[in-house]
Design a protein around this motif. Structure first.
Motif, short mmCIF file in Angstrom:
data_model
loop_
_atom_site.label_atom_id
_atom_site.label_comp_id
_atom_site.label_asym_id
_atom_site.label_seq_id
_atom_site.Cartn_x
_atom_site.Cartn_y
_atom_site.Cartn_z
N ARG A 191 1.13 -4.15 10.15
CA ARG A 191 1.10 -3.86 8.25
C ARG A 191 2.02 -2.70 8.03
NH1 ARG A 191 -3.66 -6.13 11.17
NH2 ARG A 191 -4.81 -7.15 9.71
N VAL A 192 3.08 -2.89 7.28
CA VAL A 192 3.71 -1.81 6.95
C VAL A 192 3.47 -1.36 5.63
CG1 VAL A 192 6.18 -1.14 6.28
CG2 VAL A 192 5.70 -2.86 8.14
N TRP A 193 3.03 -0.11 5.32
CA TRP A 193 2.59 0.48 4.32
C TRP A 193 3.34 1.43 3.70
CZ3 TRP A 193 -3.46 1.84 4.76
CH2 TRP A 193 -4.31 0.62 5.05
N ALA A 194 4.54 0.87 3.06
CA ALA A 194 5.45 1.69 2.32
C ALA A 194 6.18 0.55 1.47
CB ALA A 194 6.20 2.27 3.32
N ASP A 195 6.86 1.10 0.56
CA ASP A 195 7.60 0.38 -0.42
C ASP A 195 9.03 1.02 -0.59
OD1 ASP A 195 8.48 -1.63 -2.04
OD2 ASP A 195 7.06 -1.02 -3.64
N ASP A 196 10.30 0.38 -0.13
CA ASP A 196 11.47 0.83 -0.40
C ASP A 196 11.46 2.49 0.23
OD1 ASP A 196 12.56 -1.22 -1.54
OD2 ASP A 196 11.62 -0.74 -3.48
N VAL A 212 0.76 -1.21 -0.03
CA VAL A 212 0.09 -0.10 -0.11
C VAL A 212 0.81 1.08 -0.15
CG1 VAL A 212 -2.08 1.26 1.15
CG2 VAL A 212 -1.65 -1.34 1.25
N VAL A 213 1.03 1.90 -1.00
CA VAL A 213 1.91 3.12 -1.37
C VAL A 213 1.31 3.87 -2.21
CG1 VAL A 213 3.14 1.70 -3.28
CG2 VAL A 213 4.37 3.19 -1.89
N ALA A 214 2.11 5.26 -1.93
CA ALA A 214 1.78 6.40 -2.94
C ALA A 214 0.33 6.78 -2.93
CB ALA A 214 2.46 6.03 -4.34
N ASN A 215 -0.29 6.45 -1.86
CA ASN A 215 -1.98 6.85 -1.62
C ASN A 215 -2.01 8.13 -1.04
OD1 ASN A 215 -3.23 4.28 -3.03
ND2 ASN A 215 -1.62 3.62 -1.29
#
Length: 681
Positions: free
Chosen positions: A544-549, A524-527
């Motif tokens: 839940r980790v809502w990030a990517d790199d 879940v990213v860039a929302n």
């Protein structure tokens, strides 16, 4: 027995920190437990008792009886659930994913399914097959056959065996090579993922264009019969017309029902067909029929066949749906009628508008269905049972569901409007679909919902407002991106596994997003979360980790306080962080020494925050400011639908990925070699 051993400073710090924060464990880690690898190594469990990740249940069912998917079960240090992976590659890929360790802890032990005595072979289609369930062997003790002629539906086949002799025998028969666990760990797998689905979305849009172009060619036929001149009724004209010709229906009201048994076009010019209120008005039983320019009413009120019986107790629900929903009345009913074209048609009905059954694949353009004012009194605008449908530029008002599809893979629904339904778009057992650039308003349950764990759907660029929920999608490998979700009770839920949620604008909802899966496996990213009463909530399960790199999400209020961008994580599920965008006093509480200390302690325990979400790098600015402005600015009330130019953006992204693919592949291999989670020792 050997176990996974963390081999970096952070993982060692994690073990030390667990002892240091036991006094706060009741608050910080409520609802989870921590396994001490020194005390015991758990035995394998029945695979049905794992929380499964990987392929969908539909794929599993498709393979049942003639193909076998090697499976893995993994025990993580901070997770109270045993995680099951379909395929060896999906687990190996997860080892180099930093989110997995942060959410679950490190893997204590992994077991792979081995097939020494299960007659391993391949099907006529080349899929791996074995008789009965295999045994469970610790991953580092197994022998693996790679590069053989056996394959799996979702990627490279890696076949584990307990003994080297059994592995070598299978490799000799199937042109493979035997390798050990260390080699598998260092191997790069091309795992089919939600990113793959994202890359396919623009081509699916183009496929819709191609289907429409073919439909136009099908419908363009020479005139053979004119109703009123050459035949007294439409039904008589259709029966008289030669195949591959057009029946012209002049302006007027025709009180009759029509059955089409030939491949003809029925072209109306201000014509209305009015049934007698019993049964379907137009029934199609031939391939490549086109119906254009008609208005249809007088449809019967039967919405399903109440006497349809299930084929067996185990299939009762599915059979009831297919036999029941597929046998009601409709304005147009198609049975075993592939290649149907419906263009510029208006249907008024309290049952179904268009009913497709038994492979009646259809292209639908400019269809208008006016359903019942109360959804309990109506049915579906389009009901598709085992029939692929391509819908564009259509409108569905009232009734039960705007479009209901059941086992209708590869369907495309785009540029259409749904209002005052139960669900706008409702997919069941339907995968590899594109749902794009649609508008939904005032939907009682949800604008778009997908049930029963299908795979490979793309839900892109839709605008859902003033509904109970914007998007609720189950399944796996789902791409949900560039949607605009405003003024709903819930913006979206992360019910799909192994999926990607990105560039969604989530504004002024009671709840922006809800994390629902027990074992989180999606990105879940860039929302953008703006103006929601609560930005996000989570049910039971690991952190839940809502990030990517280096990308997180934009959360209104996340960056207030005395700290620089990137210094502090944001937890939309914590009482303090969740109020930052609503209450000024929350900033003071967040900056207190006690809150800062607790944040630091929380950050040392992976996987131990049950029912919580963290974004370690919340964005300082919105990712999609233009769309936010369009729905919050002074002209927002007068704005129509908001659809992102996702095809252009995804096209640029795909081009960029293509140019860097080779470098990325090499880097991924390097990353796996130096993964934070070490090999067995």
């Amino acid at each position: 027995m050997a176990v996974f051993a963390p081999d970096d400073n952070q993982s060692r710090h994690i073990r030390l920190a667990i002892a240091a924060i036991m006094a706060l464990a009741v608050v910080v880690t409520a609802g989870t437990f921590v396994v001490d690898p020194a005390e015991s190594v758990p035995d394998p469990v029945a695979y049905d008792d794992t929380t499964e990740l990987g392929l969908s249940s539909e794929t599993d069912a498709m393979m049942a009886g003639n193909a076998t998917l090697p499976r893995t079960q993994v025990f993580y240090s901070q997770l109270q659930y045993v995680v099951g992976y379909n395929g060896i590659g999906s687990f190996v890929t997860s080892l180099s994913d930093g989110r997995t360790e942060r959410q679950f802890g490190y893997p204590l032990v992994a077991y792979v399914e081995t097939f020494d005595h299960q007659n391993p072979d391949t099907t006529s289609d080349g899929l791996f097959t074995a008789t009965g369930a295999g045994g469970w062997t610790p991953a580092e003790e197994a022998h693996y056959v790679v590069d053989s002629d056996a394959r799996m539906p979702a990627g490279e086949a890696v076949i584990p065996f307990r003994s080297r002799e059994a592995a070598e025998s299978f490799a000799a028969d199937h042109s493979g090579t035997v390798v050990d666990w260390k080699s598998i760990r260092n191997r790069s797998f091309d795992v089919d993922s939600a990113t793959t689905v994202r890359s396919l979305a623009p081509s699916r849009w183009q496929e819709a264009n191609d289907r429409i172009a073919r439909a136009e060619r099908t419908a363009d036929r020479p005139v053979s019969v004119v109703v009123g001149d050459d035949a007294p009724t439409i039904d008589a004209a259709v029966e008289e017309a030669p195949s591959n010709t057009t029946v012209v229906v002049p302006e007027g009201v025709y009180r009759e029902t029509v059955t089409v048994n030939e491949s003809v076009t029925i072209a109306g010019d201000g014509a209305r067909i009015s049934g007698d209120g019993n049964g379907s008005v137009v029934t199609v039983r031939a391939a490549d029929v086109a119906i254009r320019g008609l208005r249809i009413d007088g449809v019967g009120n039967r919405t399903r066949d109440a006497e349809a019986a299930p084929t067996s107790k185990d299939e009762a629900w599915d059979a009831n749906i297919q036999n029941g929903y597929g046998h009601g009345d409709a304005g147009i009913r198609a049975i075993d009628a592939p290649g149907l074209v419906v263009d510029d048609v208006v249907i008024e009905t309290n049952a179904s508008g268009l009913l497709l059954r038994e492979g009646s694949h259809a292209v639908v353009r400019d269809l208008r269905v006016n359903g019942a004012d109360t959804w309990q009194d109506g049915f579906m605008g389009i009901t598709g049972m085992e029939s692929r449908v391509t819908v564009t530029d259509s409108r569905f008002d009232g009734g039960r569901d705007g479009i209901y599809l059941h086992r209708a893979d590869d369907s495309i629904i785009r540029n259409s409007t749904f209002t005052d339904n139960r669900y706008g778009i409702h997919l069941m057992f339907t995968g590899d679909a594109l749902v794009a650039d649609n508008t939904a308003r005032n939907e009682l349950f949800a604008g778009i919902t997908v049930m029963t764990r299908p795979s490979g759907n793309a839900i892109v660029g839709n605008d859902v407002r003033n509904s109970s929920a914007g998007i609720q999608s189950s399944g796996t490998r789902t791409y949900i991106g560039y949607n605009t979700l405003v003024g709903n009770e819930l913006g979206f839920s992360t019910s799909a596994r192994g999926s990607l949620y990105e560039h969604n604008v989530v504004v002024d909802n009671e709840l922006g997003a809800r994390a629902t899966t027990i074992v989180p496996s999606s990105r879940v990213v860039a929302n953008d979360f703006v103006g929601n009463e609560n930005h996000a909530a989570a049910g039971a399960g690991a952190l839940r980790v809502w990030a990517d790199d280096d990308r997180g999400n934009y959360w209104e209020g996340a960056n207030v306080g005395r700290h620089s961008f990137g210094e502090r994580a944001y937890r939309p599920t914590s009482p303090v962080d969740s109020a930052l965008h609503r209450e000024a006093s929350a900033v003071t509480v967040r900056e207190s020494p006690a809150a800062v200390l607790l944040d630091r302690l929380r950050g040392t325990v992976p996987g131990a925050r049950s029912g919580s979400i963290i974004d370690p790098i919340p964005a300082s600015e919105p990712y999609n400011p233009e769309r936010i402005g369009a729905v919050t600015g002074p002209d927002a009330e007068r704005e129509g639908s908001i659809h992102a130019d996702w095809r252009a953006e995804l096209g640029s992204l795909i081009d960029e990925q293509d140019t860097t693919h080779e470098n990325t592949t090499n880097q991924n291999t390097t990353n796996r070699n130096s993964a934070r989670v070490g090999d067995y020792r």
